[in-house]
Scaffold this motif. Structure first.
Motif, mmCIF file in Angstrom:
data_model
loop_
_atom_site.group_PDB
_atom_site.id
_atom_site.type_symbol
_atom_site.label_atom_id
_atom_site.label_comp_id
_atom_site.label_asym_id
_atom_site.label_seq_id
_atom_site.Cartn_x
_atom_site.Cartn_y
_atom_site.Cartn_z
ATOM 1 N N ILE A 223 5.270 10.717 -8.592
ATOM 2 C CA ILE A 223 6.412 11.300 -7.896
ATOM 3 C C ILE A 223 7.547 10.277 -7.872
ATOM 4 O O ILE A 223 7.328 9.080 -8.054
ATOM 5 N N TYR A 224 8.767 10.760 -7.656
ATOM 6 C CA TYR A 224 9.957 9.907 -7.574
ATOM 7 C C TYR A 224 10.639 10.180 -6.246
ATOM 8 O O TYR A 224 11.002 11.330 -5.955
ATOM 9 N N VAL A 225 10.804 9.139 -5.443
ATOM 10 C CA VAL A 225 11.341 9.292 -4.097
ATOM 11 C C VAL A 225 12.305 8.155 -3.794
ATOM 12 O O VAL A 225 12.325 7.123 -4.466
ATOM 13 N N PHE A 226 13.092 8.345 -2.730
ATOM 14 C CA PHE A 226 13.944 7.279 -2.209
ATOM 15 C C PHE A 226 13.144 6.440 -1.208
ATOM 16 O O PHE A 226 12.123 6.904 -0.672
ATOM 17 N N PRO A 227 13.583 5.230 -0.947
ATOM 18 C CA PRO A 227 12.929 4.445 0.115
ATOM 19 C C PRO A 227 12.992 5.177 1.448
ATOM 20 O O PRO A 227 13.986 5.836 1.769
ATOM 21 N N GLY A 228 11.915 5.062 2.214
ATOM 22 C CA GLY A 228 11.832 5.717 3.511
ATOM 23 C C GLY A 228 10.443 6.282 3.736
ATOM 24 O O GLY A 228 9.548 6.135 2.898
ATOM 25 N N PRO A 229 10.235 6.952 4.855
ATOM 26 C CA PRO A 229 8.914 7.516 5.150
ATOM 27 C C PRO A 229 8.589 8.694 4.245
ATOM 28 O O PRO A 229 9.488 9.390 3.753
ATOM 29 N N LEU A 230 7.305 8.927 4.036
ATOM 30 C CA LEU A 230 6.842 10.049 3.227
ATOM 31 C C LEU A 230 6.225 11.115 4.128
ATOM 32 O O LEU A 230 5.466 10.799 5.041
ATOM 33 N N GLU A 231 6.549 12.357 3.842
ATOM 34 C CA GLU A 231 5.947 13.491 4.549
ATOM 35 C C GLU A 231 4.852 14.041 3.644
ATOM 36 O O GLU A 231 5.111 14.821 2.731
ATOM 37 N N GLY A 233 1.151 15.964 2.876
ATOM 38 C CA GLY A 233 0.280 17.026 3.379
ATOM 39 C C GLY A 233 -0.581 17.555 2.254
ATOM 40 O O GLY A 233 -0.677 16.951 1.182
ATOM 41 N N THR A 234 -1.227 18.688 2.500
ATOM 42 C CA THR A 234 -2.028 19.331 1.458
ATOM 43 C C THR A 234 -1.755 20.832 1.488
ATOM 44 O O THR A 234 -1.164 21.357 2.439
ATOM 45 N N PRO A 243 -1.754 9.257 7.591
ATOM 46 C CA PRO A 243 -0.383 8.774 7.328
ATOM 47 C C PRO A 243 -0.343 7.618 6.340
ATOM 48 O O PRO A 243 -1.093 6.646 6.439
ATOM 49 N N LEU A 244 0.570 7.758 5.369
ATOM 50 C CA LEU A 244 0.751 6.737 4.335
ATOM 51 C C LEU A 244 1.795 5.719 4.767
ATOM 52 O O LEU A 244 2.622 5.975 5.643
ATOM 53 N N GLY A 255 7.991 -0.147 -8.350
ATOM 54 C CA GLY A 255 7.320 1.075 -7.957
ATOM 55 C C GLY A 255 6.280 0.869 -6.865
ATOM 56 O O GLY A 255 6.099 -0.226 -6.337
ATOM 57 N N ALA A 256 5.582 1.946 -6.526
ATOM 58 C CA ALA A 256 4.595 1.910 -5.448
ATOM 59 C C ALA A 256 3.338 2.656 -5.880
ATOM 60 O O ALA A 256 3.412 3.650 -6.606
ATOM 61 N N THR A 257 2.200 2.159 -5.426
ATOM 62 C CA THR A 257 0.920 2.841 -5.642
ATOM 63 C C THR A 257 0.465 3.448 -4.325
ATOM 64 O O THR A 257 0.399 2.763 -3.307
ATOM 65 N N LEU A 258 0.170 4.733 -4.353
ATOM 66 C CA LEU A 258 -0.267 5.443 -3.163
ATOM 67 C C LEU A 258 -1.743 5.772 -3.292
ATOM 68 O O LEU A 258 -2.179 6.305 -4.322
#
Length: 375
Positions: A223-231, A233-234, A243-244, A255-258
């Motif tokens: 996925i590609y996102v801006f810096p900040g919290p992630l919402e 879910g499933t 919570p991530l 980049g980031a590994t989730l």
């Protein structure tokens, strides 16, 4: 006229010493200890031979001096021109772009933020004003500060600019990579490429149900996102995401590994119990029983069909445990159900009340609604 013929002879040159006979010459005893003969005078021919060499050396030094002065002038002029045009030498321009980027994020302007990116994402599904608004609503971006250039490439077209900002209640500092291309400075990446760990089998793992900001994550897990919290879910109302961590400014470089983990909510646990109860009820109804029911339910003196076993009351699941591993989309039910009330034929073929026993170890898929025992 005076007659000189009778005068005594004058001093004569000596062939041995090169002087004149009778001329006074100091002896070694008369000479001071520090005395040494004077150096020989250069011959006129040697002096004439050195003159062209001295002229050539002087001319060469002069040429080198002129070349150095011209090169220095051009270097200073080029550096000044680059600075006036916002070129590689102009650190102020790079700092201004970094500030503009953070300000675009702070006001929720996704398009303006992406316009300052040298690289472009494969998809902008989560790089929208709507998503950015959700992020800054949970964690506003405030107190933006831009510092100095901390790193610079040899050709001056790549730098890192120190920035800091408060995102939510967290103060962040980062060195943003900047690139000079086509006459302007941009961030190397104005977004974070995030990779969720996927284990592959959609029927087994909860990552296949993962969503961010309500959007299903592709099978690639990227996925590609801006810096900040992630919402996060499933797609299942029974499985939730633990919570991530927040995507931070440092993630713009690399980049980031989730690695999401999951939990089953109360509704999911109740639904799992109902799924197991529905499966056992199906086993205890005459007709189309699942084939493996006879391996689960023990019937004294026969099997489910020969004894015409039929459920006659509620099934008590108090001795069954429902476990979840935090990764799967399945719960596992393990336990012993000793006294299930039924009606079945006795030895004479006469139906009557009795009990049967079930030993269960069943997987229950919570990725569907309602959940079901995996047969």
């Amino acid at each position: 006229m005076t007659d000189h013929s009778n005068w005594p002879p004058g001093p004569q040159p000596s062939h041995q010493t090169g002087g004149f006979a009778g001329q006074y010459r100091p002896s070694s005893a008369d000479r001071p200890a520090s005395w040494s003969p004077p150096p020989p005078l250069p011959s006129p021919a040697a002096s004439k031979n050195r003159r062209p060499l001295l002229i050539t050396v002087g001319a060469g030094v002069g040429v080198l001096l002129v070349i150095g002065l011209v090169a220095g002038f051009l270097w200073l002029k080029g550096d000044d021109d680059a600075g006036r045009q916002g070129g590689p030498a102009d650190a102020t321009a790079a700092r201004d772009v970094a500030k503009s980027y953070l300000e675009a994020l702070a006001r929720g302007d996704a398009e303006a933020a992406l316009a300052l990116s040298d690289n472009q994402p494969a998809t902008t599904d989560l790089l929208t004003d709507e998503v950015l608004e959700k992020q800054i609503k949970r964690a506003p971006i405030t107190d933006i500060q831009v510092g100095d250039v901390t790193e610079r490439s040899d050709d001056g077209t790549r730098v890192k600019v120190r920035v800091s900002a408060r995102i939510g209640n967290q103060r962040q500092e980062s060195d943003l990579p900047m690139v000079y291309r086509d006459g302007q400075w941009k961030l190397k990446n104005a977004f974070v490429r995030s990779q969720a760990s996927f284990r592959g089998n959609d029927d087994m793992y909860a990552e296949s149900l993962l969503t961010f900001f309500g959007t299903r994550v592709p099978k690639s897990g990227t996925i590609y996102v801006f810096p900040g919290p992630l919402e996060a879910g499933t797609t299942s109302k029974f499985i939730e995401v633990v919570p991530l961590r927040q995507i931070v400014l440092d993630d713009l470089d690399g980049g980031a590994t989730l690695d999401p983990t999951f939990s089953v909510n109360d509704a999911g646990r109740k639904a799992a119990e109902e799924a197991l109860r529905a499966f056992l009820t199906k086993c205890l109804q005459p007709g189309s029983r699942p084939e493996r029911c006879n391996g689960i339910i023990s019937v004294p003196g026969g099997d489910l069909e020969s004894k015409k076993v039929a459920l006659a009351g509620p099934i008590d699941l108090s001795r069954v445990t429902f476990d979840y591993d935090g990764r799967s989309r399945r719960m596992i039910a393990i336990g012993d159900i000793p006294d299930i009330p039924v009606i079945m034929n006795d030895l004479d073929g006469v139906p009557g009340p009795d009990t049967v026993r079930a030993i269960v170890r069943e997987n229950i898929d919570l990725g569907v609604d309602p959940p079901v025992v995996v047969e």
